[in-house]
Design a protein around this motif. Sequence first.
Motif, PDB file in Angstrom:
ATOM      1  N   GLU A   3      33.676 -71.546  34.349  1.00 38.21           N
ATOM      2  CA  GLU A   3      34.119 -72.868  33.554  1.00 38.21           C
ATOM      3  C   GLU A   3      33.902 -72.804  32.678  1.00 38.21           C
ATOM      4  O   GLU A   3      32.846 -73.118  32.302  1.00 38.21           O
ATOM      5  CB  GLU A   3      33.906 -73.927  34.790  1.00 38.21           C
ATOM      6  CG  GLU A   3      34.173 -74.016  36.496  1.00 38.21           C
ATOM      7  CD  GLU A   3      33.968 -73.058  37.090  1.00 38.21           C
ATOM      8  OE1 GLU A   3      35.554 -72.702  37.665  1.00 38.21           O
ATOM      9  OE2 GLU A   3      33.494 -72.638  37.334  1.00 38.21           O
ATOM     10  N   CYS A  15      25.305 -77.759  30.980  1.00 34.66           N
ATOM     11  CA  CYS A  15      26.062 -76.512  29.773  1.00 34.66           C
ATOM     12  C   CYS A  15      24.880 -75.585  29.523  1.00 34.66           C
ATOM     13  O   CYS A  15      24.198 -75.440  29.959  1.00 34.66           O
ATOM     14  CB  CYS A  15      26.450 -77.201  28.959  1.00 34.66           C
ATOM     15  SG  CYS A  15      25.988 -78.310  27.605  1.00 34.66           S
ATOM     16  N   ILE A  41      28.886 -75.920  33.133  1.00 36.38           N
ATOM     17  CA  ILE A  41      29.578 -75.342  32.249  1.00 36.38           C
ATOM     18  C   ILE A  41      29.744 -74.399  30.902  1.00 36.38           C
ATOM     19  O   ILE A  41      28.356 -75.198  29.976  1.00 36.38           O
ATOM     20  CB  ILE A  41      30.134 -76.732  31.479  1.00 36.38           C
ATOM     21  CG1 ILE A  41      30.713 -77.623  32.993  1.00 36.38           C
ATOM     22  CG2 ILE A  41      31.974 -76.711  31.033  1.00 36.38           C
ATOM     23  CD1 ILE A  41      31.543 -77.554  34.278  1.00 36.38           C
TER      24      ILE A  41
END
Length: 604
Positions: free
Chosen positions: A355, A270, A323
């Motif tokens: 995303e 992430c 992400i």
Amino acid sequence: MSPCRNSPQAKSHVGNGIKFPVIRHPGPGGDAGGWALYGAEQTGTHWGMGVCEHCGLPQVAGPAGPSNREKANTIANVGRERGDNLTPKTCIFPFSLFLLATLCLPGCGAGGVGEPTTAGRSSALQLDGTALPQGSFRDVLFSGGQGSDAVIAFSPTTRYLLIPRFHQDDSGVYSFSIDFNLSAGGLGVTTAQQQATLRPSVLPGPPDETCTRIRRREQQELRGLARPVGPVKSHVLPENAGDRHTFWILDSADQDVQVAATNRKVGTYCFVYVQDSDWVGNAGSVTQSIVDEVAAEFDRIYPLGRDAFGGEWSPGIDGQSKIYIFLGSTVPPYGYFYGRDELTKAQNPRSNEMEIIYISSIPWVSTETADKENAKGTLAHELQHLINFNQKYGKDGAFSGSVEETWVNEGLSTLAEFLVGRGLPHGIQKHFERVQIYESAPGFFSLTTWTSLNYGVSYLFFQYLYDWYGPGAVKAMESNAASGTANVEAVTGRLFGDIFAEWCAANYLDSFGEVRERMYYRSIDMVGNMGGRTYNAQKLPGVAVTEIDLKSARGASGQLPGWGCQYLRPAARNFGDQQAASLLTTSLSDVDRRNLRATAVLGY
């Protein structure tokens, strides 16, 4: 029959579909109250009746000795029925007292849901001269909108539960009525003539509106959308700590606003962007330690989510394999995923073209432990939505699928909290409260018509599917071409109505332990303190049951939504008034002719 403490008695050859009784042992402190439920099947095997060498109660035994859940799922050693002040009985007594129950109307005596009924023939099985009903629960037979059932109430501790439900595929609310008639020795003993009115319960709130608003907007925006859409790669690669972007955010007032944020952490899976006005260096409350905690939690759950549900579009519209997580106070608690971000700005000018999931910073900076735990559960919840969008609709950029119905999508996201260790039985407070809302007023809810109070009921249904049909069935629901109830049928190979009926019964029977297959939850408890953890000193009470006092009302009339159910029974004292065996006759009426069904459960 005299009890024998050490060896099985009265062996009998048993064929397919015949079910021997499950005998509940006395509860703590010698309290012998409880239910005798009729349990699992054995095909072509010699089984017999024995007694427990510790308490003297009869139990089923087979060639390998006394059966248990691991061997045959026929014995349930659980305590007394909650909330009932039952008359204590001695531990050893004749076996026949347990079995003096038989069905009295033709056609009502099939076993579990889905098994055939045989009209005009008694369902009683004779074993040592004692009538033995087939099945712990049975569907009431309906004809022309009318249903009926009957049972001999053979002792003051007899229990009889009725679960009316509507098998209806729309969002309507429909009426039903029920009449009870109690008699003993050929004499009627029910005196009341009026029906009670079942009123909807007042539900606790407020509802969680964020995801509901997002799913509604998402579905509206995706209708008629031109496709396919290719990757845009609108962001500079690679992303580094310190990079800054301006994001479109949907705030608590349902307004789209632009908010600047800076990359404060590059995790394994992430990027964590923090709203600039929330950063501690800008007089905000979000510190680096909080950012590190967010990234660590997401990196922990990300492989679990992909394993359970499949993958997101990767590298997706932004060309990134990681992400994005937007952390900020503009995000409504506790967060959301919005499928428009998978579209190009040409298709939706307010797409962030990445995303991304949005997480409110407010619970993360709270000093309350429960707030932060709830926030961690939200990461798993929104990750499922991201995966579901791709598996169901996006198809890795082909955009050739369909949007899942909200009750399924939200149920799977709440199940995701459980799968990463943030749900029941010892997880977040919010998860507990959602289940508690459903248990407090089950007749209020339709399983398939989504409202912002439905998280608990949707979660329970998909927890039940996960427990009995396995993780493979749940994962298949993500990518299946079908949606809603058709999706459930596609992955289980069974009619939705049959599964729904069993689930309704399991919600109640789970309170009594591990009874026959599919009549309880394997992973959670519907009653109690969740294996030792009390949520804010609260305990789940079990699904609410409405008792009807036959002295003041002969029955009840009420309403239920489509794919909704209610739990009703005559008051225990109505049976206790009778010294002799009594006959209880039940009549149901489908007032609106909307596919009313009912399950009857018999016990002690």
